[in-house]
Structure formats: C-alpha cells, structure tokens
Motif scaffolding. Structure first.
Motif, short mmCIF file in Angstrom:
data_model
loop_
_atom_site.label_atom_id
_atom_site.label_comp_id
_atom_site.label_asym_id
_atom_site.label_seq_id
_atom_site.Cartn_x
_atom_site.Cartn_y
_atom_site.Cartn_z
N THR B 25 0.86 -0.97 -0.30
CA THR B 25 -0.25 0.02 0.20
C THR B 25 1.07 1.37 0.01
O THR B 25 1.92 1.67 0.71
CB THR B 25 -1.19 0.37 1.54
OG1 THR B 25 0.11 0.61 2.76
CG2 THR B 25 -1.81 -1.42 1.26
N HIS B 26 0.09 2.16 0.11
CA HIS B 26 0.81 3.70 -0.91
C HIS B 26 1.08 3.90 1.37
O HIS B 26 1.69 5.02 1.58
CB HIS B 26 0.62 4.41 -1.57
CG HIS B 26 -0.75 5.40 -1.30
ND1 HIS B 26 -2.08 4.06 -1.32
CD2 HIS B 26 -1.16 5.84 -0.76
CE1 HIS B 26 -3.20 5.30 -0.91
NE2 HIS B 26 -2.69 6.63 -0.10
N PHE B 27 0.46 4.09 2.05
CA PHE B 27 0.13 4.38 3.56
C PHE B 27 1.81 4.96 4.41
O PHE B 27 2.78 4.15 3.89
CB PHE B 27 -0.95 3.61 4.19
CG PHE B 27 -1.41 3.29 3.47
CD1 PHE B 27 -3.11 4.60 2.89
CD2 PHE B 27 -2.90 2.00 3.74
CE1 PHE B 27 -3.91 4.28 2.24
CE2 PHE B 27 -3.93 1.67 3.06
CZ PHE B 27 -4.66 2.63 2.73
N CYS B 28 1.36 5.05 4.92
CA CYS B 28 2.67 5.68 5.87
C CYS B 28 2.64 4.68 6.85
O CYS B 28 1.96 3.87 7.00
CB CYS B 28 2.69 6.65 6.76
SG CYS B 28 2.50 7.97 5.70
N PRO B 29 3.68 4.16 7.37
CA PRO B 29 4.13 3.11 8.58
C PRO B 29 2.93 3.01 9.36
O PRO B 29 3.09 4.40 10.55
CB PRO B 29 5.78 3.44 8.94
CG PRO B 29 5.83 3.62 7.75
CD PRO B 29 4.89 4.63 7.46
N GLY B 30 2.57 2.60 9.57
CA GLY B 30 1.18 2.30 11.04
C GLY B 30 0.49 3.11 10.78
O GLY B 30 -0.62 3.67 11.91
N CYS B 31 -0.42 2.88 9.75
CA CYS B 31 -0.87 3.85 9.39
C CYS B 31 -2.44 2.70 9.36
O CYS B 31 -1.99 1.61 8.94
CB CYS B 31 -1.32 4.59 7.87
SG CYS B 31 -3.26 4.85 7.41
N GLY B 34 -4.52 1.38 6.44
CA GLY B 34 -4.07 -0.42 5.88
C GLY B 34 -5.01 -1.90 6.53
O GLY B 34 -5.36 -2.33 6.16
N ILE B 35 -5.65 -1.33 8.64
CA ILE B 35 -6.05 -2.69 8.81
C ILE B 35 -7.15 -2.28 8.81
O ILE B 35 -8.35 -3.20 7.72
CB ILE B 35 -5.71 -2.82 10.66
CG1 ILE B 35 -4.53 -2.06 10.63
CG2 ILE B 35 -6.45 -3.08 11.12
CD1 ILE B 35 -4.26 -2.31 11.96
N LEU B 187 -8.92 1.25 15.98
CA LEU B 187 -7.76 0.27 16.06
C LEU B 187 -6.80 0.35 17.02
O LEU B 187 -5.75 -0.78 16.53
CB LEU B 187 -7.17 0.26 14.69
CG LEU B 187 -8.71 0.28 13.37
CD1 LEU B 187 -7.86 1.09 12.38
CD2 LEU B 187 -8.71 -0.54 12.96
N MET B 221 -4.86 4.98 13.34
CA MET B 221 -4.01 5.60 13.93
C MET B 221 -3.32 6.78 12.15
O MET B 221 -3.64 6.15 11.59
CB MET B 221 -3.15 4.28 13.93
CG MET B 221 -3.00 3.79 15.37
SD MET B 221 -3.84 2.24 15.34
CE MET B 221 -3.04 1.32 14.70
N PRO B 223 0.22 8.14 12.89
CA PRO B 223 1.32 8.41 13.69
C PRO B 223 2.13 10.04 13.06
O PRO B 223 2.31 10.75 13.77
CB PRO B 223 2.09 7.43 13.35
CG PRO B 223 1.24 6.28 12.78
CD PRO B 223 -0.04 6.49 12.12
N PRO B 230 5.33 5.04 15.59
CA PRO B 230 3.83 4.34 15.50
C PRO B 230 3.73 3.85 16.47
O PRO B 230 2.45 3.48 16.93
CB PRO B 230 4.52 3.35 14.42
CG PRO B 230 5.77 4.45 13.49
CD PRO B 230 6.08 4.84 14.45
N ALA B 233 1.19 4.95 18.65
CA ALA B 233 -0.41 5.60 17.87
C ALA B 233 -1.26 4.18 18.25
O ALA B 233 -2.40 5.82 19.18
CB ALA B 233 0.02 5.59 16.41
N PRO B 234 -1.00 4.06 18.62
CA PRO B 234 -2.47 3.05 19.26
C PRO B 234 -3.16 3.78 20.92
O PRO B 234 -3.84 3.80 20.89
CB PRO B 234 -1.97 1.69 19.48
CG PRO B 234 -1.25 1.47 18.12
CD PRO B 234 0.03 2.51 18.81
#
Ligand SMILES: Cc1ncc(C[n+]2csc(CCOP(=O)(O)OP(=O)(O)O)c2C)c(N)n1
Ligand code: SF4
Ligand code: SF4
Ligand code: SF4
Lengths: 86, 265
Positions: B25-31, B34-35, B187, B221, B223, B230, B233-234
């Motif tokens: 995916t193009h999402f940032c780490p921990g986004c 994606g989940i 999440l 999240m 982050p 990240p 972030a939770p």
C-alpha cells in the motif's frame, strides 16, 4: 509407523519487503516471538522478523497479523506427528 | 528411527484476503487505513462479494482504496462518495457500493452528502476513518480534531473559541431514521480490531438485506501527523480519541439485531 502423539505447532512468516517497521506486531506478541532485524528491506526499513530461538513459542494467537497494517504476516498452524517410524 | 516429528500439512490460519491483490500500500508506517482496508477485504471474501461490490474512492489517503481490491471501482472525491454510491445502488440494485471516507472528506467537505444519504436510508456501506486530521494534505484541522490538538493549521492547538468543537459524526447520524446500523470502533489493539471486523461485516450485511445504510466510524492511527512513533499511536487513540469519541453502537435496527447472530467472532 506408529504414531504416539500429535500436537499442534504454530509459526509466522513475515514478508520483509511489505514491512514498514511500525512494530505493532512486536508490541502485541505476548510470547516475544518477534524482533527487529538489523538488516533493512528494499525501502530501507529495519523490518520485523521472528526471533529464531523464540519462534517455537508462537501460540498461533494471530494478534501480530491482526495488527499489521501491511498484511506482511501470515500465521501457520501445523500438526506435528510424533512416533516410531521404521 | 523413533520419536521423529513429521510436519503434517501446514495450514495458513491467517493470510491475505483472496480479494486483495499482493500489492504494497502507499500508506505511511502504522497507518490505520491498512488495517481497515484488510478488514473490509476479509468481509468481501466472507460474504462472497467479488462480483457484487463496487469500491467508491473518496479523497484523502483512501483516495485509491479500489486499487487494493479485485473489484470494480470508481472515484467520488471530496465527500461525494455517498451520493455516487446512491446512484450506483439505485441504478444497479444487484450491486453493492461501499466507500472508505476520511474525516476531512466525510465530515467537512462532504457533510451534506453523508447526512442526506443517511436520512434517505440508502442501502450502501460507509466506513468512516476518523484520524482527527486531514492526513493526505499534511495534517490540517478537521472537524474531528480534538480540542487542544496540534495540527499544521492550528499550530497552537485547536481552540474552542476560534475553531469550534469537534463533531461526533456517529452520534449525529444516529438521530436519523434512515441508517440501519451505526457504530464506532477503534484499531488500538487486537481485541478492538476483531470488534471492528465484526462491525464492518454488519455494515455490509444490513444494506445487503435492504435495511438501510451501514455506517462504521473507525478510530484510526495517523502517526506521522500526530507526531508520534507508530508504536505509540494505538495508545494515543486510547488517551486522546476515545474520551472524545466513545466506542459502541449508536444505532441498530431490530432486524439488524437478528442479522448479527450470523456474524462470527
Ligand atoms: C476541493 C478540494 N479541497 C481540498 C482538497 C485537498 N484535499 C486532498 S485530500 C483532503 C482531505 C484529506 O483528509 P481526510 O479526509 O481526513 O483523509 P485522510 O487523508 O486523513 O485519510 C483534502 C482537503 C482538494 N483536493 N480539493
Ligand atoms: S506490524 Fe507489519 S508492518 Fe508493522 S512491523 Fe510488524 S510486520 Fe512490519
Ligand atoms: S501468532 Fe501470536 S504468539 Fe505467534 S508471533 Fe503472532 S502474536 Fe506472537
Ligand atoms: S498521512 Fe496519516 S492517514 Fe495518510 S497514509 Fe499517512 S498515516 Fe495514513
């Protein structure tokens, strides 16, 4: 072949080139199965990886994979048959 | 030979949903997106919606959400996803449009569209990703930004007297008669992700049964714009978002209560 025991084991496989190093998986694994690699993947992230000495402690709880935003983790369960084999 | 272990069949008990192509995916780490995308993928698989689902893209970091599913898709940026989804559903009642909308997209730019689609009781699925800011454009103030929260357009924090108060979208929509199911999930840990999975499934099943809109708000999240690592972030969600955005169901028609019995987990 005499099978005396059949037990379940679980293990995970991490696709290192999908990992973006958020480390959510490490934070949620109660068995501390996962660690940070000292190597980097193709994007430059120090990816998460199963720790060799700890891998057998995986319970197959799936928590790591459930938290992974990048679907980098696959969880397997395998049945190990133990017994006398001629 | 004795006491030798043989591996019987190895069986994947968790793997990428079939409907999601093997693509990063193009999402940032921990986004969180994606989940959320994966949970929707699991539901699309379980409900066998490959030939029925239409992914309606929004604006924000979920703009290309359709890239991650092997289903047909279209673009309806700037909050228009509920309107476009309405058109698809009404012209093709056999199809099932769904959208993932950010809080800038849904609660600011497209507030009119979501309110009216909900009021009309359209049989569509809307997943509302609330990360308390405009993510894609660099972390500006959103209607959901928390009081006191730093953003790139509220550099001294959100102030009530200047920027007003955050909007609780789920509670607001729950006053309408049209939606079949409205809930807010988060999440921040595996147990809550499992609950989110269940809520998303109900938000698909209800409109598929013609009961009205299925709507799930996901506390998600971001982050990079929250300026946290990240891995922290939770906890940021727990400390900052849940006090303002309590989790739970805000609307569940009695027929939906019946449907829930079919949902696993
Ligand atoms: C009419 C118009 N206004 C503003 C923008 C800029 N823009 C692009 S994405 C976006 C919103 C992103 O925020 P959000 O919906 O919260 O989604 P996120 O990126 O956080 O997932 C905006 C305002 C635009 N492209 N067009
Ligand atoms: S949760 Fe996924 S992306 Fe994050 S560190 Fe673990 S394997 Fe990598
Ligand atoms: S499946 Fe559970 S025990 Fe195994 S690595 Fe993942 S979190 Fe740890
Ligand atoms: S900016 Fe925020 S919402 Fe957008 S991809 Fe990055 S973490 Fe996700």
């Amino acid at each position: 072949m005499l099978i005396s025991e059949s037990r379940k084991t679980s293990y995970i496989v991490i696709d290192k080139d999908k990992c973006k190093a958020c480390y959510y998986c490490i934070a949620v694994c109660s068995k501390n199965v996962i660690g940070i690699s000292k190597n980097i993947n193709r994007f430059g992230f120090n990816y998460a990886e199963p720790i060799e000495e700890k891998a057998h402690e995986c319970t197959g709880c799936k928590s790591c994979a459930i938290m992974c935003p990048d679907i980098a983790i696959t969880v397997y369960s395998s049945r190990v048959l133990e017994g006398d084999i001629d | 030979m004795s006491n030798r272990g043989i591996n019987d069949m190895d069986n994947a008990i968790f793997r990428r949903p079939d409907i999601m192509p093997d693509r990063a995916t193009h999402f940032c780490p921990g986004c969180g997106h994606g989940i959320t995308q994966r949970l929707i993928g699991e539901v699309l698989d379980d409900l066998r919606l490959r030939d029925k689902a239409i992914c309606v893209g929004s604006i924000g970091c979920t703009v290309t959400s359709y890239l991650y599913y092997d289903v047909d898709g279209t673009e309806a940026p700037h909050g228009r996803a509920p309107a476009v989804a309405t058109a698809i559903k009404r012209c093709h009642p056999d199809l099932h449009p769904f959208a993932i909308q950010g809080d800038g997209d849904l609660a600011s730019i497209g507030m009119a569209e979501i309110v009216h689609a909900a009021a009309r009781g359209e049989n569509i699925t809307i997943i509302f990703a609330n990360n308390a800011n405009y993510g894609m454009t660099g972390g500006q103030l959103a209607p959901t930004t928390l009081v006191g929260m730093y953003t790139s357009s509220t550099i001294a924090g959100r102030k009530e007297d200047r920027h007003g108060f955050p909007i609780r979208v789920s509670e607001m929509l729950a006053t309408l008669d049209g939606p079949a199911y409205i809930s807010r999930v988060s999440l921040h840990n595996p147990a809550n992700v499992r609950k989110a999975r269940k809520a998303i499934e109900i938000a698909f099943r209800a409109p598929l049964e013609g009961l009205g809109m299925g709507f799930v708000e996901v506390l998600s999240m971001c982050p990079i714009n929250w300026k946290v690592e990240p891995v922290n972030a939770p906890q940021w969600i727990v400390d900052n978002m849940i006090p303002q955005y309590p989790l739970g169901e805000f609307k569940c028609k009695p027929e939906v209560e019946e449907l829930k019995k079919a949902v696993r987990g």
